[in-house]
Each structure stands twice: as structure tokens, then as C-alpha cells.
Design an enzyme around this catalytic site. Structure first.
Site, mmCIF file in Angstrom:
data_model
loop_
_atom_site.group_PDB
_atom_site.id
_atom_site.type_symbol
_atom_site.label_atom_id
_atom_site.label_comp_id
_atom_site.label_asym_id
_atom_site.label_seq_id
_atom_site.Cartn_x
_atom_site.Cartn_y
_atom_site.Cartn_z
ATOM 1 N N GLU A 267 -37.491 -8.414 -9.432
ATOM 2 C CA GLU A 267 -37.992 -7.389 -8.506
ATOM 3 C C GLU A 267 -39.507 -7.316 -8.607
ATOM 4 O O GLU A 267 -40.060 -7.306 -9.709
ATOM 5 C CB GLU A 267 -37.463 -5.979 -8.858
ATOM 6 N N GLU A 321 -34.830 2.713 1.828
ATOM 7 C CA GLU A 321 -33.528 3.302 1.495
ATOM 8 C C GLU A 321 -33.680 4.818 1.393
ATOM 9 O O GLU A 321 -34.250 5.326 0.433
ATOM 10 C CB GLU A 321 -33.007 2.713 0.182
ATOM 11 N N LYS A 324 -32.438 7.132 -1.860
ATOM 12 C CA LYS A 324 -32.841 6.882 -3.244
ATOM 13 C C LYS A 324 -33.463 8.147 -3.827
ATOM 14 O O LYS A 324 -34.297 8.792 -3.192
ATOM 15 C CB LYS A 324 -33.840 5.725 -3.318
ATOM 16 N N GLU A 330 -40.073 5.767 -3.849
ATOM 17 C CA GLU A 330 -38.797 5.093 -4.076
ATOM 18 C C GLU A 330 -38.058 4.800 -2.773
ATOM 19 O O GLU A 330 -37.266 3.868 -2.698
ATOM 20 C CB GLU A 330 -37.911 5.930 -4.997
#
Length: 383
Positions: A267, A321, A324, A330
Site C-alpha cells: 500500500e 470509501e 471508512k 481515510e
């Protein structure tokens, strides 16, 4: 006939999209993290078309979602699938490990290419020593299950770690693991060396900048032109933090007696938005980080300490997203909004079909044919 009326403009749209981006991304070794902590993401079948249009052929999941794996059947996409931390204790039981492999992995092989299982994610980030103790036995049991089923030659077993495992990261040549983790990491490294699997790290220069924006050079963390930093022990020059972090992990591994384990980046990314106290979380910086990163990947660069070993990198993440937890950043790491619009322009102009187009295409089975046509046209554009 009526059901085919949209196909001609759609085909031209796809070809136009390819012609605008094929030079930049065709042949890249980049992988993408496909997170799904959201309630507004497109269906996996639509995502399959998007990734095909981007010529991205390596995807990392955080689970073994059968809907995703089925949607990518015969798509020539290589998957990393994940076993969450909540499964680790169960995976130390050979019967439970075998059941998981037989139910979650085996049914999708060989139609879907699954090349790796990550057992646990950032296990050492929290102070849960009980979880620490489950990690290696779980990896060993999953690996033995693969051996017993004859799958160990095509599916590797590893885990992904945050850089919190390091006690020291600069200069890179002095990289070292935290002393309190040595009893867990030493045998873990022996396992990697034995089965020849890579050591995965989740590396985010953004966190270093966010923590000390007045001390960390923004150009240094964004791969922008800068004087770099010299490792006083090796005289190697580092012009970006990510490469320094990777080499610090190599040094930490070497300090534990191993020089035969490859470090890969499972990542890395940069948020396009954040809370008021999250310095640097902007669309401009995210575009610079990921755009410059893709150029480095395209050049097949290695780190200063490992110049002949191109870094294997998975970018985080495909979509924003919205569910999250944590700070706003985030929820804003995606290259794309869930509706298929790019969050910023770095040349990745993909195509996400609308649902009714997917339904019509599936009825006449036209997309696989035109997918092949598109690839042929893409290659011809490079001649």
C-alpha cells in the site's frame, strides 16, 4: 436491434479513452488496492471493465469476496486476497485453514488468477500480543494447506505490515525493527526465506509529512525535484521518502541475518482531502504523489540500495470509501469517485459503464469481443 443502439457510441468512447491514456499507462507494473468499505461503489462487473480500460492487471483485496473473484473470471487479472486479523486464530487450526482455502480460494482457480494470500494486515500496529502470537502459525498452516492441495507453486503466503514495526528508519542503512517485536519478526523472516515469499509493507510518506509539516520537505515526499538526503553510512542519495522507507526495511531485515527476502509495497498513496488539522491532504498533492509515483513505476526504478530490483508497488486505492472510520483523509485516498470520475487527472482516463449498459452487453456477450479489439488497437498505437 434496439438493445444494441448504445453500443456504437460506447465503443468509440472506449477507444477514445484508450487513445488518450494508453501511452502513459500501457505496460505499467502498478497494482491497485480495491477496498470496499463503502455503500456506493459500482458492482464488481463494472469495476472489471474499468480496470481493463486502464490496463491494470494486478489487484489487491482485503478479503476473498466471491462476487469480485467471479466478476473477474477469465479477465487476466492477478489477485492478492486477504485473510483479516479476525481469522488468524482460526487459521492456526489445520481443519479450519483447509476449509477456508477450499471454500474461498479453490473454487475460483484457475478461472481467476489468485497469486497471493495476505494472512493478517498490520498485525503489529496495535499492542495485541495475543494476535502477534497467532500470525506466524496461521501463515504456516495456510501454507501447509496449499502444499497439501498442490497450490503452493501458484499461490504464495505473506502478510502486510505498517512501518510502525521499525524502531529506526533514517538513515536507511540504519533501519531496524522494534526490539519488542524481535521475537515475532525473526521467525517470520525465516518463514519468508524458507518459502520464498516477499515481505510486504504499507508505506505512507504522507503520514510523516502530516506529523511534521514544518520539518519534512513536501517536495521530498511528493517525488518532486529536490536536493534529496544523503545516507552518511553509504553516501547514497535519496530524492524521495518512499525509497528511503523501503531501504530502511531492507536494512532491518539484513540486521536480522537475511539478504534473500524481497520487500514489496502493498500500500502507498496520498489523500485528496482531509480534516483541517491534516496538513497536505489536497487534490493537488495527491495528484503529484500518485502521478509521479506512476512515472517511477513505469521507469522500473529500484531504490538506491537495490537499483537493479524494480519496486513492486500497489497504489492505495481505487475508490474513495465513504464508510471508512477515522479522520476525513481515510475516506479520500481513491483515484476515482464511485461514479467513475477521476478525483484528479494523472492520465488514468478509464471507462466505467453504467449499469444498464452492462446488462445489455451481457445479453449479447459483446464486451469480451470488443475488449480484445481495444487491446489490439492499444498495441497498434504504440507501433
Amino acid at each position: 436491434m434496439g438493445s444494441c443502439s448504445f453500443l456504437l457510441p460506447t465503443i468509440f468512447l472506449i477507444i477514445f479513452t484508450f487513445s488518450g491514456s494508453v501511452v502513459q499507462i500501457l505496460g505499467l507494473g502498478v497494482g491497485i488496492n480495491y477496498g470496499q468499505i463503502a455503500n456506493n461503489l459500482p458492482s464488481p462487473s463494472r469495476v472489471s471493465v474499468l480496470l481493463r480500460s486502464l490496463n491494470i492487471s494486478r489487484v489487491k483485496l482485503y478479503d476473498a469476496d466471491p462476487n469480485v473473484l467471479l466478476a473477474f473470471s477469465n479477465a487476466q487479472v492477478e489477485f492478492i486476497i486477504g485473510l483479516g486479523n479476525e481469522y488468524l486464530e482460526n487459521m492456526t487450526d489445520p481443519i479450519k485453514a483447509q476449509n477456508w482455502v477450499q471454500q474461498s480460494l479453490q473454487p475460483h482457480i484457475p478461472q481467476t488468477r489468485i497469486a497471493c494470500i495476505t494472512v493478517g494486515n498490520e498485525v503489529f500496529k496495535d499492542n495485541d500480543t495475543r494476535l502477534y502470537s497467532f500470525l506466524l502459525p496461521a501463515m504456516q498452516t495456510v501454507y501447509k494447506t496449499l502444499v497439501d492441495l498442490g497450490l503452493d507453486k501458484q499461490v504464495i503466503v505473506t502478510s502486510a505490515h505498517s512501518l510502525d514495526i521499525l524502531a529506526n528508519s533514517f538513515p536507511p542503512s540504519a533501519g531496524s525493527f522494534r526490539p519488542d517485536l524481535a521475537e515475532y519478526i525473526q521467525p517470520l523472516l525465516s518463514f519468508h526465506a524458507q518459502v520464498k515469499s516477499p515481505f510486504l509493507i504499507n508505506a505512507y510518506p504522507y503520514f510523516a509529512y502530516k506529523g511534521s509539516p514544518n520539518e519534512v520537505s513536501l517536495d521530498y515526499v511528493l517525488f518532486q525535484p529536490n536536493q534529496g538526503m544523503i545516507d552518511p553510512n553509504t553516501n547514497l542519495n535519496y530524492d524521495n521518502m518512499l525509497y528511503a522507507q523501503v531501504d530502511a526495511v531492507y536494512s532491518a531485515i539484513k540486521a536480522m541475518g537475511h539478504t534473500d527476502i524481497e520487500v514489496r509495497v502493498s500500500e502507498t498513496g496520498w489523500p485528496s482531502n482531509g480534516d483541517e488539522d491534516e496538513a497536505g491532504a489536497t487534490i493537488e498533492n495527491a495528484g503529484l504523489y500518485n502521478g509521479n509515483l506512476l512515472k517511477r513505476i513505469d521507469q522500473k526504478q529500484g531504490t538506491p540500495a537495490k537499483p537493479s530490483v524494480p519496486i513492486d508497488i500497489y497504489v492505495f486505492a481505487l475508490f474513495n470509501e465513504n464508510l471508512k472510520p477515522g479522520p476525513a483523509s481515510e475516506r479520500n485516498y481513491g483515484l476515482y469517485y464511485p461514479d467513475g470520475r477521476p478525483v484528479y487527472n494523472i492520465g488514468l482516463q478509464g471507462y466505467l459503464p453504467v449499469p444498464d449498459q452492462m446488462a445489455s452487453a451481457s445479453k449479447i456477450n459483446v464486451f469480451p469481443v470488443f475488449g480484445l479489439l481495444i487491446y489490439v488497437i492499444a498495441w497498434l498505437l504504440l507501433l
